[in-house]
Design a protein around this motif. Structure first.
Motif, PDB file in Angstrom:
ATOM      1  N   MET A 302      22.870   8.420  28.312  1.00 23.71           N
ATOM      2  CA  MET A 302      23.292   7.823  29.566  1.00 23.71           C
ATOM      3  C   MET A 302      22.082   7.672  30.487  1.00 23.71           C
ATOM      4  O   MET A 302      21.022   8.264  30.235  1.00 23.71           O
ATOM      5  N   VAL A 303      22.264   6.876  31.547  1.00 17.51           N
ATOM      6  CA  VAL A 303      21.163   6.521  32.446  1.00 17.51           C
ATOM      7  C   VAL A 303      21.585   6.812  33.881  1.00 17.51           C
ATOM      8  O   VAL A 303      22.738   6.584  34.263  1.00 17.51           O
ATOM      9  N   GLU A 304      20.626   7.287  34.666  1.00 13.00           N
ATOM     10  CA  GLU A 304      20.835   7.508  36.102  1.00 13.00           C
ATOM     11  C   GLU A 304      19.900   6.585  36.881  1.00 13.00           C
ATOM     12  O   GLU A 304      18.695   6.499  36.587  1.00 13.00           O
ATOM     13  N   ASN A 305      20.443   5.854  37.860  1.00 10.43           N
ATOM     14  CA  ASN A 305      19.631   4.995  38.715  1.00 10.43           C
ATOM     15  C   ASN A 305      18.853   5.866  39.695  1.00 10.43           C
ATOM     16  O   ASN A 305      19.396   6.354  40.683  1.00 10.43           O
ATOM     17  N   SER A 306      17.574   6.058  39.401  1.00 11.09           N
ATOM     18  CA  SER A 306      16.758   6.937  40.228  1.00 11.09           C
ATOM     19  C   SER A 306      15.296   6.548  40.079  1.00 11.09           C
ATOM     20  O   SER A 306      14.869   6.063  39.024  1.00 11.09           O
ATOM     21  N   THR A 307      14.541   6.753  41.151  1.00  8.98           N
ATOM     22  CA  THR A 307      13.099   6.491  41.123  1.00  8.98           C
ATOM     23  C   THR A 307      12.307   7.752  40.809  1.00  8.98           C
ATOM     24  O   THR A 307      11.080   7.766  40.974  1.00  8.98           O
ATOM     25  N   ASP A 308      12.952   8.792  40.363  1.00  9.80           N
ATOM     26  CA  ASP A 308      12.282  10.044  40.007  1.00  9.80           C
ATOM     27  C   ASP A 308      12.143  10.147  38.499  1.00  9.80           C
ATOM     28  O   ASP A 308      12.994   9.650  37.746  1.00  9.80           O
ATOM     29  N   LEU A 309      11.097  10.795  38.093  1.00  8.03           N
ATOM     30  CA  LEU A 309      10.911  11.079  36.671  1.00  8.03           C
ATOM     31  C   LEU A 309      11.710  12.327  36.336  1.00  8.03           C
ATOM     32  O   LEU A 309      11.332  13.448  36.688  1.00  8.03           O
TER      33      LEU A 309
END
Length: 501
Positions: A302-309
């Motif tokens: 799954m994927v999370e919309n985030s600008t963090d690594l």
């Protein structure tokens, strides 16, 4: 010959000279060098005015309208004292047009208003001004010695060329920004998705996972007491025990894939990967699972919309990764991150952590409720007097001390549980790092840790430039962190980095 008007009679209409006898040409217009066309009944047919197909103008006052001015569809100006106004005096805003072939314009009629504008506008030669009221420009000169002649039938009318607006050269196109280059695919695909071995256990429970369950036992007992009290007290003994058994069995939902996915979507804000995201993610994931001997389909990506690594291992089957990690870092680093999360799953850290949290949730809710009641009591007491506030604090202190004395085996573990869970969590991170290093991703995981350290150093430098100092956790707060610092993790990877793995 004409007759003078009778003085006794009312004022007659306009008096015009009698027409000549048939066959006699009519006198020319004043100032005209060319004789006017004959009147009706003349042997020679009267040619029309330029641009008109109609015959010459009839007698004044005739029912037949006079022909229009050259190139105009309107009627010619009437004679003096007619009901229709004649051309204006000289100097008028609209100068009177002159007749074709005339050497000079005819004299204006006295005290006459300006003639009406011509329908559709008067014809203009190229370069002439447009609009009603503009004077007729001079016609182009004829050949030397030529005399303008009338033609039968319509005259060709010179029309102005269409207005062409000035063409502005198009602006130079702005070069489009080059598309972002995808993250480099530098992963060493050793096995092309085929397993080098099959692990005996697709998931398990190492010492860290068992420690998490052990630390959660006091919270589980408190939660069981809370659920039993409410269930039996409200629903009775029979229904109360059914509720207690249902709550105990609900822990199995940690391994129920639809429940896990619903938990990941609604609580952790994860989503299914898009087609292009899956095309990037799955080959890397298959390489990681092939090295570990794990079935790739055992876990759900799954994927999370985030600008963090970042990445996460949730429940029993979910592996989540942020869009930044998916699109911005090289495939080798992404593989290291995924191998770290796989280590949490194979070590049992994910499912034991969620299971312990679920069974301790009723006790957490009861504790939060009691803290809220205590705060409200303190605020209410402070309104009345300082003595009332002191009494509330005394009551709360006696309640806590009584709990420690009466049930120390429950109270002490509850107080120490947050610190123990943080310690177990730090150990679980180091174990997951070792799992990734065992699969050959130690250098790439070190690059990710260096990236984290660079981010922390940048934040500190920015704060220092602004005259601020970041508050570092210290004392007991540092003991509550669930992740070791980057230096500790890099130091734990040193043996793998020296071996070149």
């Amino acid at each position: 010959m004409s007759y003078p008007p009778d003085p006794a009679a009312p004022e007659p209409g306009p008096v015009y000279p009698d027409p000549p006898y048939p066959g006699t040409p009519a006198p020319p217009y004043p100032g005209s060098a060319v004789p006017a066309p004959p009147y009706p009944g003349s042997v020679v047919p009267s040619p029309p005015y330029p641009g008109s197909a109609a015959s010459a103008p009839p007698y004044p006052g005739s029912a037949v309208p006079a022909p229009p001015y050259p190139g105009s569809a309107a009627s010619a100006p009437p004679y003096p004292r007619s009901a229709v106004p004649a051309p204006p005096y000289p100097g008028s805003a609209v100068p009177a047009p002159h007749y074709p072939g005339s050497a000079a314009p005819p004299p204006p009629y006295p005290e006459t208003p300006a003639p009406p504008s011509y329908p559709g506008g008067a014809p203009q030669y190229p370069g002439a001004g447009a609009g009603a009221g503009a004077s007729y420009p001079a016609a182009p000169p004829a050949h030397p010695g030529a005399t303008p002649t009338y033609q039968s039938g319509p005259q060709p009318t010179a029309t102005a060329p269409p207005y062409i607006p000035p063409q502005t050269p198009p602006a130079a196109p702005t070069p489009a920004a080059p598309p972002e280059a995808p993250a480099p695919d530098d992963l060493d695909y050793r096995h092309a998705g085929s397993r080098i071995h099959v692990a005996a256990h697709q998931r398990g429970a190492d010492a860290t996972a068992i420690g998490q369950l052990a630390v959660q036992v006091p919270g589980f007992l408190v939660s069981l007491a809370v659920v039993a009290s409410f269930a039996v007290g409200i629903l009775g003994t029979a229904m109360g025990w059914l509720v207690i058994l249902a709550w105990l069995a609900s822990g199995a939902l940690v391994f129920h894939r639809p429940t896990e996915l619903a938990f990941a979507r609604h609580v952790m804000k994860l989503r299914a990967p898009l087609a292009e995201e899956r095309a990037r993610l799955e080959p890397v994931w298959r390489e990681v699972t092939a090295r570990a001997g794990i079935e790739a389909h055992t876990y759900e990506l799954m994927v999370e919309n985030s600008t963090d690594l970042n990445a996460v291992a949730a429940a029993g089957h979910v592996v989540g990764v942020t869009t930044y990690a998916l699109n911005e870092i090289p495939s080798s680093n992404l593989a290291a991150v995924l191998a770290h999360e796989l280590g949490h799953h194979t070590g049992g850290h994910a499912w034991t952590g969620l299971l312990g949290y679920w069974y301790s949730l009723p006790g957490r809710i009861a504790w939060a409720f009691m803290r809220g009641i205590a705060r409200i009591a303190i605020r209410v007491a402070s309104v009345f007097s300082l003595a009332a506030t002191g009494m509330v604090y005394l009551f709360i202190g006696m309640f806590v001390i009584g709990g420690f004395v009466a049930a120390w085996y429950i109270t002490v573990p509850l107080v120490a549980a947050p610190y123990l869970l943080a310690y177990v969590g730090r150990q679980g991170e180091l174990r997951a790092d070792r799992q990734a290093a065992d699969l050959g991703f130690a250098p790439h995981l070190a690059q990710v840790l260096y990236h984290f350290q660079a981010q922390e150093d940048t934040v500190k430098a920015q704060a220092a430039a602004q005259g601020r100092q970041l508050k570092e956790p210290g004392g007991l707060a540092k003991l509550l962190t669930t992740h070791p610092d980057n230096h500790t993790r890099l130091q734990a990877l040193e043996p793998y980095l020296q071996l070149g793995r």
